[in-house]
Enzyme design. Structure first.
Site, PDB file in Angstrom:
ATOM      1  N   LYS A  75       0.867  -1.173   0.000  1.00 19.24           N
ATOM      2  CA  LYS A  75       0.000   0.000   0.000  1.00 19.24           C
ATOM      3  C   LYS A  75       0.908   1.228   0.000  1.00 19.24           C
ATOM      4  O   LYS A  75       1.764   1.376   0.885  1.00 19.24           O
ATOM      5  CB  LYS A  75      -0.852  -0.052   1.263  1.00 19.24           C
ATOM      6  CG  LYS A  75      -2.170   0.645   1.159  1.00 19.24           C
ATOM      7  CD  LYS A  75      -3.007   0.269   2.371  1.00 19.24           C
ATOM      8  CE  LYS A  75      -4.277   1.051   2.404  1.00 19.24           C
ATOM      9  NZ  LYS A  75      -4.971   0.896   3.696  1.00 19.24           N
TER      10      LYS A  75
HETATM   11  C1  E4P Z   1      -8.166   1.997   3.626  1.00 22.25           C
HETATM   12  O1  E4P Z   1      -7.407   1.248   3.074  1.00 22.25           O
HETATM   13  C2  E4P Z   1      -7.916   2.681   4.901  1.00 22.25           C
HETATM   14  O2  E4P Z   1      -7.213   1.807   5.748  1.00 22.25           O
HETATM   15  C3  E4P Z   1      -9.178   3.045   5.620  1.00 22.25           C
HETATM   16  O3  E4P Z   1     -10.323   2.730   4.871  1.00 22.25           O
HETATM   17  C4  E4P Z   1      -9.185   4.385   6.251  1.00 22.25           C
HETATM   18  O4  E4P Z   1     -10.405   4.537   6.917  1.00 22.25           O
HETATM   19  P1  E4P Z   1     -10.644   5.660   8.018  1.00 22.25           P
HETATM   20  O5  E4P Z   1     -10.824   6.973   7.323  1.00 22.25           O
HETATM   21  O6  E4P Z   1     -11.906   5.240   8.719  1.00 22.25           O
HETATM   22  O7  E4P Z   1      -9.456   5.653   8.926  1.00 22.25           O
END
Ligand code: E4P
Length: 221
Positions: free
Chosen positions: A85
């Site tokens: 990622k």
């Molecule tokens: C996605 O890959 C992220 O880890 C995640 O959806 C972030 O979500 P949040 O805005 O609730 O922290």
């Protein structure tokens, strides 16, 4: 639409796998910190729990392309179903392009508008992750960004999958599916919410109560 869990907690992932509807897991440094385990050990455990047909995204933390690529090589070496990622920054895009050329799968994260998403697709990202809940929090329409990215993907036939991230409630899941997002990643709480309905519970209770009124000898079980 593929359903991913946005968590690094193994028990939550095991439960979703047992329900038979889990296609993958996304993690981020915040979620990894909450898991309270060694990062590599946790990603490897997730990769085993979800099985080879599902993927788990493990985030890089360096800010320069070269170091990001090194981290991407490392995390994707832990298991064949791990993706790197990488944040949507200029250095991040540079790293994604290099990963694409090296055959390393990537999930471009922290995407907040369609232009960032378009560039991630052009760089060859496997997934592009618009953070719709955080876009909503900033007073803009997160689902509109998901919609634009689905449209752009179709216009140019990009192979990148649009991953609706930062999902905050069940309606987000329904809207993402109606728009045609390839994937939605959500916290365990939301996955639980979208399975349940109070009328299912009351309806089931009524059926079971009525079943008991059939004399025992007339029931097969
Ligand atoms: C996605 O890959 C992220 O880890 C995640 O959806 C972030 O979500 P949040 O805005 O609730 O922290």
């Amino acid at each position: 639409m593929k359903i991913f869990l946005d968590t690094a907690i193994l028990d939550e992932i095991r439960a979703a796998v047992a329900w038979g509807i889990l296609d993958g897991v996304t993690t981020n440094p915040t979620l990894a910190a909450r898991a309270g385990r060694a990062f590599k050990e946790n990603i490897v455990a997730i990769s085993e729990i979800i099985g080879s047909q599902a993927t788990v995204s493990a985030e890089t933390v360096s800010l320069e392309a070269e170091a990001m690529v090194r981290e991407a090589e490392l995390v994707t070496s832990w298991a064949p179903n791990v993706l790197a990622k990488i944040p949507c920054t200029p250095e991040g895009l540079k790293a994604v392009r290099r990963c694409t050329e090296a055959g390393i799968p990537t999930n471009v994260t922290l995407v907040f508008n369609a232009t960032q998403g378009l560039l991630a697709m052009k760089a060859g990202a496997t997934y592009v992750s618009p953070f719709l809940g955080r876009i909503d929090d900033a007073g803009q329409n997160g689902m509109e960004v998901v919609k634009q990215l689905v449209h752009i993907k179709q216009n140019y036939d990009f192979a990148t999958e649009v991953l609706a991230a930062s999902i905050r409630h069940p309606l987000h899941v329904i809207e993402a599916a109606l728009i045609g997002a390839d994937i939605a990643t959500m916290p365990f709480k939301i996955l639980t919410q979208i399975i349940k309905h109070p009328l299912t519970d009351t309806g089931l209770k009524r059926f079971l109560d009525d079943w008991q009124t059939i004399p025992e000898g007339l029931r097969p079980f």
